[in-house]
Design a protein around this motif. Structure first.
Motif, PDB file in Angstrom:
ATOM      1  N   ILE A   6       0.872  -1.171   0.000  1.00 27.71           N
ATOM      2  CA  ILE A   6       0.000   0.000   0.000  1.00 27.71           C
ATOM      3  C   ILE A   6       0.911   1.223   0.000  1.00 27.71           C
ATOM      4  O   ILE A   6       2.018   1.173   0.547  1.00 27.71           O
ATOM      5  N   GLY A   7       0.452   2.290  -0.624  1.00 27.93           N
ATOM      6  CA  GLY A   7       1.262   3.494  -0.643  1.00 27.93           C
ATOM      7  C   GLY A   7       0.414   4.725  -0.406  1.00 27.93           C
ATOM      8  O   GLY A   7      -0.787   4.729  -0.677  1.00 27.93           O
ATOM      9  N   GLY A   8       1.052   5.789   0.107  1.00 29.89           N
ATOM     10  CA  GLY A   8       0.346   7.032   0.307  1.00 29.89           C
ATOM     11  C   GLY A   8       1.135   8.020   1.138  1.00 29.89           C
ATOM     12  O   GLY A   8       2.256   7.747   1.558  1.00 29.89           O
ATOM     13  N   THR A   9       0.501   9.158   1.381  1.00 26.65           N
ATOM     14  CA  THR A   9       1.092  10.213   2.191  1.00 26.65           C
ATOM     15  C   THR A   9       0.643  10.067   3.648  1.00 26.65           C
ATOM     16  O   THR A   9       1.408  10.293   4.565  1.00 26.65           O
ATOM     17  N   PHE A  10      -0.610   9.693   3.841  1.00 26.12           N
ATOM     18  CA  PHE A  10      -1.180   9.399   5.158  1.00 26.12           C
ATOM     19  C   PHE A  10      -1.016  10.569   6.139  1.00 26.12           C
ATOM     20  O   PHE A  10      -0.565  10.378   7.272  1.00 26.12           O
ATOM     21  N   ALA A  19      -8.971   2.888   7.279  1.00 24.39           N
ATOM     22  CA  ALA A  19      -9.699   1.791   6.625  1.00 24.39           C
ATOM     23  C   ALA A  19      -8.798   1.076   5.615  1.00 24.39           C
ATOM     24  O   ALA A  19      -8.800  -0.155   5.526  1.00 24.39           O
ATOM     25  N   LEU A  20      -8.027   1.834   4.863  1.00 19.49           N
ATOM     26  CA  LEU A  20      -7.081   1.241   3.906  1.00 19.49           C
ATOM     27  C   LEU A  20      -6.027   0.407   4.632  1.00 19.49           C
ATOM     28  O   LEU A  20      -5.733  -0.730   4.234  1.00 19.49           O
ATOM     29  N   LEU A  91      -2.423  -5.334  -3.794  1.00 25.95           N
ATOM     30  CA  LEU A  91      -2.170  -3.898  -3.787  1.00 25.95           C
ATOM     31  C   LEU A  91      -3.459  -3.228  -3.323  1.00 25.95           C
ATOM     32  O   LEU A  91      -4.506  -3.369  -3.968  1.00 25.95           O
ATOM     33  N   ILE A  92      -3.407  -2.528  -2.197  1.00 27.28           N
ATOM     34  CA  ILE A  92      -4.587  -1.877  -1.636  1.00 27.28           C
ATOM     35  C   ILE A  92      -4.734  -0.508  -2.291  1.00 27.28           C
ATOM     36  O   ILE A  92      -3.773   0.264  -2.343  1.00 27.28           O
ATOM     37  N   ALA A  93      -5.945  -0.200  -2.776  1.00 25.54           N
ATOM     38  CA  ALA A  93      -6.159   1.070  -3.486  1.00 25.54           C
ATOM     39  C   ALA A  93      -7.482   1.711  -3.093  1.00 25.54           C
ATOM     40  O   ALA A  93      -8.505   1.039  -2.973  1.00 25.54           O
ATOM     41  N   SER A  94      -7.431   3.021  -2.918  1.00 27.30           N
ATOM     42  CA  SER A  94      -8.649   3.815  -2.726  1.00 27.30           C
ATOM     43  C   SER A  94      -9.144   4.219  -4.113  1.00 27.30           C
ATOM     44  O   SER A  94      -8.421   4.065  -5.100  1.00 27.30           O
ATOM     45  N   PRO A 120      -9.747  -2.980  -3.946  1.00 25.71           N
ATOM     46  CA  PRO A 120     -10.311  -1.640  -3.752  1.00 25.71           C
ATOM     47  C   PRO A 120     -10.926  -1.480  -2.368  1.00 25.71           C
ATOM     48  O   PRO A 120     -11.547  -2.403  -1.840  1.00 25.71           O
ATOM     49  N   VAL A 121     -10.722  -0.306  -1.791  1.00 26.76           N
ATOM     50  CA  VAL A 121     -11.349   0.045  -0.517  1.00 26.76           C
ATOM     51  C   VAL A 121     -12.061   1.372  -0.757  1.00 26.76           C
ATOM     52  O   VAL A 121     -11.437   2.353  -1.155  1.00 26.76           O
ATOM     53  N   ASP A 122     -13.363   1.375  -0.559  1.00 24.10           N
ATOM     54  CA  ASP A 122     -14.157   2.579  -0.807  1.00 24.10           C
ATOM     55  C   ASP A 122     -13.789   3.699   0.151  1.00 24.10           C
ATOM     56  O   ASP A 122     -13.251   3.471   1.229  1.00 24.10           O
TER      57      ASP A 122
END
Length: 153
Positions: A6-10, A19-20, A91-94, A120-122
């Motif tokens: 998973i990737g992001g700025t968070f 949730a992700l 791969l977890i994605a919003s 996908p995670v809503d």
């Protein structure tokens, strides 16, 4: 062994991010969770102020460890990180990161690599029915849990 990425700025770490990360933790139990955390250089283009890498690293690490997982957190200097070189199962994605996830699998196919299963995670919705987002939080519209901030008259 299952490998989840998973990737992001968070930042700020809000209920949508959580949730992700919870989904990533669930899928990685008994395996490995790799979190790509955007570098300070990458976040310079954000519309809102973002905390420094170390602060974001510490917050994400603490939250994931509270879920009973010991993740590997790596610094992202580009949108893809290790996903275009290493093998992962999930791969977890919003909805916001879905296009990048699709790009990752396109690049992997071009390299002759197997695609990563995109999970996908809503969006998590705020009280007003709109998605919780860092931008909305930075504007003072909502808090990290999606509660509407009271406007002073």
């Amino acid at each position: 062994m299952v490998r989840v990425v998973i990737g992001g700025t968070f930042d700020p770490l809000h209920d949508g991010h959580k949730a992700l990360l919870v989904k990533a933790c669930e899928l990685s139990r008994g395996g490995e969770l790799v979190v790509g955390l955007t570098s300070d250089e990458m976040v310079k283009s954000k519309a809102h102020k973002v905390s420094d890498y170390r602060s974001r690293y510490d917050q994400v690490m603490q939250f994931i460890r509270e879920q009973g997982i010991d993740p590997v957190i790596i610094k992202l200097d580009d949108p893809y990180g290790p996903t275009i070189h290493d093998d992962f199962d999930y791969l977890i994605a919003s909805p916001e990161t879905q296009p990048t996830a699709q790009d990752i699998n396109r690049i992997r196919r071009e390299k002759g690599m197997r695609p990563i299963r995109i999970v996908p995670v809503d969006y998590v919705l705020a009280e007003d029915g709109l998605p919780i987002s860092a931008t909305r939080i930075s504007r003072g519209e909502i808090d990290e849990h999606g509660r509407i901030m009271k406007k002073c008259l």
